[in-house]
Write an enzyme that holds these catalytic residues in place. Structure first.
Site, PDB file in Angstrom:
ATOM      1  N   ASP A  38       0.859  -1.188   0.000  1.00 53.02           N
ATOM      2  CA  ASP A  38       0.000   0.000   0.000  1.00 53.02           C
ATOM      3  C   ASP A  38       0.894   1.235   0.000  1.00 53.02           C
ATOM      4  O   ASP A  38       2.067   1.165   0.364  1.00 53.02           O
ATOM      5  CB  ASP A  38      -0.907   0.022   1.242  1.00 53.02           C
ATOM      6  CG  ASP A  38      -2.183   0.798   1.014  1.00 53.02           C
ATOM      7  OD1 ASP A  38      -3.269   0.177   1.010  1.00 53.02           O
ATOM      8  OD2 ASP A  38      -2.116   2.036   0.831  1.00 53.02           O
ATOM      9  N   ASN A  89      -6.015  -5.821  -5.468  1.00 55.96           N
ATOM     10  CA  ASN A  89      -7.135  -5.104  -4.855  1.00 55.96           C
ATOM     11  C   ASN A  89      -7.015  -3.585  -4.953  1.00 55.96           C
ATOM     12  O   ASN A  89      -8.015  -2.876  -4.858  1.00 55.96           O
ATOM     13  CB  ASN A  89      -7.209  -5.526  -3.373  1.00 55.96           C
ATOM     14  CG  ASN A  89      -8.182  -4.695  -2.579  1.00 55.96           C
ATOM     15  OD1 ASN A  89      -9.389  -4.861  -2.701  1.00 55.96           O
ATOM     16  ND2 ASN A  89      -7.676  -3.770  -1.765  1.00 55.96           N
ATOM     17  N   TYR A 158     -14.158   5.104 -14.327  1.00 58.70           N
ATOM     18  CA  TYR A 158     -14.060   4.044 -13.323  1.00 58.70           C
ATOM     19  C   TYR A 158     -14.656   2.739 -13.859  1.00 58.70           C
ATOM     20  O   TYR A 158     -14.061   1.657 -13.700  1.00 58.70           O
ATOM     21  CB  TYR A 158     -14.792   4.479 -12.054  1.00 58.70           C
ATOM     22  CG  TYR A 158     -14.843   3.436 -10.963  1.00 58.70           C
ATOM     23  CD1 TYR A 158     -13.704   3.109 -10.229  1.00 58.70           C
ATOM     24  CD2 TYR A 158     -16.037   2.785 -10.652  1.00 58.70           C
ATOM     25  CE1 TYR A 158     -13.758   2.155  -9.216  1.00 58.70           C
ATOM     26  CE2 TYR A 158     -16.096   1.837  -9.644  1.00 58.70           C
ATOM     27  CZ  TYR A 158     -14.957   1.521  -8.931  1.00 58.70           C
ATOM     28  OH  TYR A 158     -15.005   0.576  -7.940  1.00 58.70           O
ATOM     29  N   THR A 192     -17.121   0.419   3.888  1.00 60.71           N
ATOM     30  CA  THR A 192     -15.766   0.832   4.258  1.00 60.71           C
ATOM     31  C   THR A 192     -15.812   2.285   4.721  1.00 60.71           C
ATOM     32  O   THR A 192     -16.766   3.014   4.424  1.00 60.71           O
ATOM     33  CB  THR A 192     -14.793   0.729   3.073  1.00 60.71           C
ATOM     34  OG1 THR A 192     -15.178   1.674   2.070  1.00 60.71           O
ATOM     35  CG2 THR A 192     -14.790  -0.670   2.467  1.00 60.71           C
TER      36      THR A 192
END
Lengths: 253, 202
Positions: A38, A89, A158, A192
């Site tokens: 990340d 991901n 997107y 989330t």
């Protein structure tokens, strides 16, 4: 390469928060080692603090960096001596009208979702073949149906990026067979921090009212599908798309 | 016969010629850099996605924009990964820029069609090509939702490997039907024109 761990090892991008973090928790609980990638240093540190440094190693970087995939795979081999799974991901949503979207908007969605997934897949390929492992790419229900949740915000770039992931998945499934299985999940809404912060309670309630299941999933619910696709139970499953979405997208037949 | 114009995007000179012969009205072609020569009866405008696109002077209204996104099937096949990624970006920009520019300039209804190969659906082909054409499908779905009241969309799946002339003849005939406003309720769909070479559920 060090002596291989007795535990399987998975590399997860976008691992510091949200669904990626849920996948880390789920797979560690299932007995996996995790290489967490990340760009959020603080998030990675907090992940390590949460799950313990014995089973997770972190790699800080942006998946669009050209050499990050190779470096992350090397970290996996140095630390755990094997690589059995890859979860592509990392990504981000972009809600912007087509008329206001630039070529760069479109190309960045392609870079983050497709080119990064391809780079990590190619870097991991020899070790996944050796382990007869699996890749799970994270797409979106919007790749299958466009921005279907009320109020159907514009998100052409997107949708293109996340749909590109599906084509990539199918071609890689053929290219890497029979040793490596490649599948995708196309999740619906997830509770989330990022997604919940986008909407006021009234808007969120109206969006959820359009979902037959009458709720959005907790991120961990999607992790179950990632875990399944990485597992031997899915040994006949490759080139497929699983879309857990509470019935928000119902199509096909 | 349609009175409005049709805009073809991409493809080779041969394909543009074949498709144009099956379409009515004024016909324009955004000609990619690799395509050589002019086509009789077809107004051709050079187009390189990397350089952007300005469509000033485009005769409007159009009732059809058809983007040939399946060109990687018969076109250039770069050997290096970097070149293949560049082609992937070009395919997507070619599918995006002309549509954005037309929608900026015109409010009248029109049919937006993207022509793809079976590759993004069956995975037969390179990962970059499958991703590029799948991204075109995602683009189509996003446009469908955003412009539902003034544009109808479709992705047409063709396989020109064996008889490209016949495929393009049928493709032009299909486009001619779909540019009729009476077809406007048919939108956001994938229409399979592969004569059974690719059969799959949904």
């Amino acid at each position: 390469m060090k002596v291989a761990s007795t535990r399987p090892t998975v590399l997860i991008t976008g691992a510091a928060a949200g669904m990626g973090r849920a996948h880390c928790r789920c797979l560690i609980a299932e007995g996996w080692n995790v290489v967490a990638v990340d760009r959020d240093r603080t998030g990675l540190a907090s992940l390590t603090a949460e799950v313990g440094a014995e089973r997770v190693v972190t790699v800080e970087g942006d998946v669009r960096q050209p050499d990050l995939a190779t470096a992350a795979v090397e970290v996996a081999l140095d630390r755990f001596g094997r690589l059995d799974g890859l979860v592509n991901n990392a990504g981000y949503g972009l809600q912007r009208s087509l008329l206001d979207s630039s070529a760069d908007d479109l190309l960045d969605q392609l870079a983050v979702h497709v080119e990064a997934a391809l780079a990590f897949s190619l870097a991991a390929e020899p070790y996944l073949r050796q382990a007869r492992g699996a890749i799970v790419n994270v797409s979106s229900e919007w790749a299958l149906a466009g921005p279907c949740t009320w109020p159907q915000p514009p998100a052409v770039a997107y949708c293109a990026g996340k749909a590109g992931v599906l084509g990539l998945t199918r071609a890689l499934a053929r290219q890497l067979a029979p040793e490596v299985r490649v599948n995708a999940i196309a999740p619906g809404g997830a509770r989330t921090e990022t997604t919940l912060s986008h909407y006021d309670p009234e808007t969120l309630a109206r969006k959820i009212a359009g979902v037959p299941a009458q709720r959005w999933a907790e991120p961990a619910e999607y992790s179950l599908f990632v875990r399944y696709l990485l597992s031997p139970a899915a040994r006949l499953v490759t080139g497929q798309v699983l879309s857990p979405n509470g019935g928000e997208v119902i199509a096909g037949g | 016969m349609s009175a409005a114009g049709a805009l073809l995007v991409g493809g080779s000179t041969e394909r543009a010629s074949r498709l144009a012969s099956g379409l009515s009205g004024e016909r324009l072609w955004l000609r990619p850099a690799h395509a050589r020569g002019e086509v009789e009866g077809l107004i051709s405008l050079p187009f390189q996605p990397a350089e952007g696109l300005r469509l000033d002077g485009l005769p409007l209204p159009l009732d059809l924009v058809a983007v040939l996104s399946d060109q990687t099937a018969a076109g250039v096949r770069p050997r290096t990964l970097g070149a293949r990624l560049e082609l992937m970006r070009e395919v997507l920009l070619e599918a995006f820029l002309p549509v954005r520019e037309v929608l900026r300039r015109q409010r009248d209804w029109l049919r937006l069609a993207w022509i793809i190969s079976p590759t993004p659906l069956n995975g037969c082909g390179s990962p970059e090509r499958a991703a590029a054409e799948a991204a075109v499908l995602g683009l189509m779905r996003g446009v469908t939702r955003e412009f539902a009241t003034r544009a109808s969309t479709v992705a047409l799946v063709v396989d020109g490997a064996h008889d490209p002339e016949a495929v393009d003849r049928d493709l032009a005939a299909t486009l001619q039907v779909l540019r009729d406003p009476g077809s406007s309720f048919y939108t956001g769909q994938v229409l399979n024109l592969t004569s059974g070479t690719w059969i799959a559920g949904a």
